[in-house]
Design an enzyme around this catalytic site. Structure first.
Site, short mmCIF file in Angstrom:
data_model
loop_
_atom_site.label_atom_id
_atom_site.label_comp_id
_atom_site.label_asym_id
_atom_site.label_seq_id
_atom_site.Cartn_x
_atom_site.Cartn_y
_atom_site.Cartn_z
N LYS A 77 0.84 -1.20 0.00
CA LYS A 77 0.00 0.00 0.00
C LYS A 77 0.87 1.25 0.00
O LYS A 77 1.92 1.30 0.67
CB LYS A 77 -0.91 -0.02 1.23
CG LYS A 77 -1.95 1.11 1.28
CD LYS A 77 -2.85 0.98 2.49
CE LYS A 77 -3.88 2.09 2.55
NZ LYS A 77 -4.80 1.96 3.71
N SER A 155 -9.80 2.52 2.77
CA SER A 155 -8.86 3.19 1.89
C SER A 155 -7.93 2.22 1.15
O SER A 155 -7.30 2.59 0.16
CB SER A 155 -8.00 4.15 2.72
OG SER A 155 -7.20 3.42 3.67
N SER A 179 -10.46 0.22 7.08
CA SER A 179 -9.84 0.31 5.75
C SER A 179 -9.15 -0.95 5.26
O SER A 179 -8.70 -0.99 4.13
CB SER A 179 -8.85 1.48 5.72
OG SER A 179 -9.54 2.70 5.68
#
Length: 492
Positions: A77, A155, A179
């Protein structure tokens, strides 16, 4: 089955037996990533780094020095700082930033022989539930049932999309209010948020420091156990990191939960909850009961205050954390007009560098921390947070081993459907997940079924603090009972 479609566990075993090489496995993933550009999951590809790491992994495998993650290709990420590789947190304000250091999590994964395929898309500074606040444009859910593109959630949307589409074997994610778990549920994969302090936050771009926690996003519960074992552990560089031994999470997957007490919180039966979510939850309860668990109705009375408390605490911490982005030392800096001074540089840089959702949350956070409103909002939210934490402590002290809830209030929705709606409608996606962050508990999302249109739906299990091993075993039982094997039909 192509190599990139393997799980961590099956790939690990094949690599150790010499049935394939880490280089071949990595090449399979790199080919899939190039073919999957329409998903916009990877925003910075690192094929040279990946192949170098794969060759090093093959050397370790040849020597018999092969930890569980050795040779396993991962997506990282964009919130994790990776040395010499762009790390923008999905934001324009960090454009061009290449850290001179490596986050603790990626350091541990690379020390264990893992391979980095590249950086993954995400909502800007992890603020969002649909991946639509990213400076890179949104990632796209590989699941599709009509002409619409669907959100992969947020997210960690790029992480979820990449794992679900077999672009990588697993990915790192972060979870501040759901998330990891919400995008996992939207894409039919597994995502675990560990206990706060189990995984180091050092080198992860901060959103809300008392809530943020990194975790793995994987294809199976066993993979989550393997990868979490490599990520977790005490880190002196993170003052909130717990000095607690890391158990063998994979060894804990016995599949035996006979006599364990599973709590079903009445407060999670929300008004207007879709019948499909209700039915899925009931199905999950039946599965756990059939496995020998004792089902108990419980009450978490302060749950209804969780969302408002979260959306005071998280923006307050964000406004403090994001004050460091000013265009002085790194990242985007606005062009200045003649006569502009330092104040104008700050204002223009932040106005250009931060997207609308980040600006909204920073302003909310600044407001609730201001002198006239600190007690009315921030301190009140902190007191509510303490009550929510106490609710869980009371339930666990009364003998409950894990809590079963829905993971999300719906299946994945269409990209753009909520963009112009009231922001609160988007925030409601976190309704089942934020309590876990406020209380610092471990939580895991497991795919259990499909909705009427064929989209994945997940359930969430919440565990006692520091008992990820037991939580993973409960999730393993649910996973086996559900038998979820559906994959998205390739359209990209």
């Amino acid at each position: 089955m192509t190599a990139n479609a393997l799980t961590i566990a099956t790939a690990r075993d094949a690599l150790r037996k010499g049935e394939m090489s880490a280089v071949d496995l990595t090449m399979s993933c790199l080919t899939a990533i190039d073919a999957g550009d329409a998903l916009n999951a990877f925003v910075h590809k690192t094929p040279e780094i990946a192949l170098d790491q794969a060759r090093a992994a093959d050397a370790r495998l040849a020597r018999g020095d092969a930890p569980a993650m050795c040779g396993i290709p991962l997506g990282i990420k964009d919130l994790f700082c990776t040395k010499g590789v762009p790390s923008q947190a999905g934001s324009r304000i960090l454009q061009g930033f290449k850290p001179e250091y490596e986050s603790t999590v990626t350091t541990r994964l690379f020390d264990a022989g893992a391979v980095m395929l590249g950086k993954l898309n995400m909502d800007e500074f992890a603020m969002g539930s649909s991946n639509e606040t990213s400076v890179y444009g949104n990632a796209v859910n590989p699941w599709k049932v009509d002409a619409r593109h669907l959100t992969p959630g947020g997210s960690s949307g790029g992480s979820a999309a990449a794992v679900a589409a077999d672009l990588c074997l697993a990915a790192t994610g972060t979870d501040t209010g759901g998330s990891i778990r919400q995008p996992a549920a939207f894409t039919g994969i597994v995502g675990i948020k560990p206990t706060y302090g189990r995984v180091s936050r050092w080198g992860i771009v901060a959103f809300a420091s008392s809530l943020d926690q990194a975790g793995p996003m994987t294809k199976t519960v066993r993979d989550a156990a393997i990868m979490l074992g490599a990520m977790a552990g005490h880190d002196a560089k993170d003052s909130t990191s717990a000095d607690i031994p890391v158990p063998d999470f994979e060894a804990a997957l016995t599949g035996d939960i006979r006599g364990k007490v599973i709590g079903i919180p009445k407060e999670y039966r929300m008004d207007g909850m879709p019948a499909e979510i209700e039915a899925l939850w009931a199905q999950g309860v039946a599965m756990m009961k059939d496995a020998g668990a004792i089902i108990r109705d419980i009450s978490l009375p302060h749950t209804k205050y969780a969302l408002p408390a979260y959306y005071v605490v998280a923006p307050a911490e964000a406004s403090s954390n994001l004050a460091r982005y000013d265009g002085v030392r790194y990242g985007h800096r606005a062009k200045l007009a003649q006569g502009d001074g330092i104040t104008e540089m700050y204002e223009k840089t932040r106005a250009e560098g931060f997207g609308a959702e980040v600006q909204r949350r920073v302003m909310i956070g600044t407001y609730v921390l201001s002198a006239g409103f600190y007690d009315a909002y921030y301190n009140r939210a902190r007191r509510v947070r303490a009550l929510i934490k106490r609710d869980f402590e009371t339930v666990f002290a009364d003998g409950v081993d894990a809590i079963l809830t829905p993971a999300t209030p719906s299946a994945a929705f269409g990209l753009g459907e909520m963009k112009d709606a009231d922001p609160i409608k988007m925030y409601l996606n976190d309704v089942f997940t934020v309590t876990v962050n406020l209380a610092g508990l471990p939580g895991i999302a497991v795919p259990v079924g499909l909705d009427a249109t064929g989209l994945p739906l997940g359930l969430q299990l919440i565990g006692r603090p520091w008992e990820e091993a037991a939580l993973l075993n409960h999730a393993y039982v649910l996973e086996r009972a559900a038998g979820f094997v559906a994959k998205p039909k390739k359209w990209w």
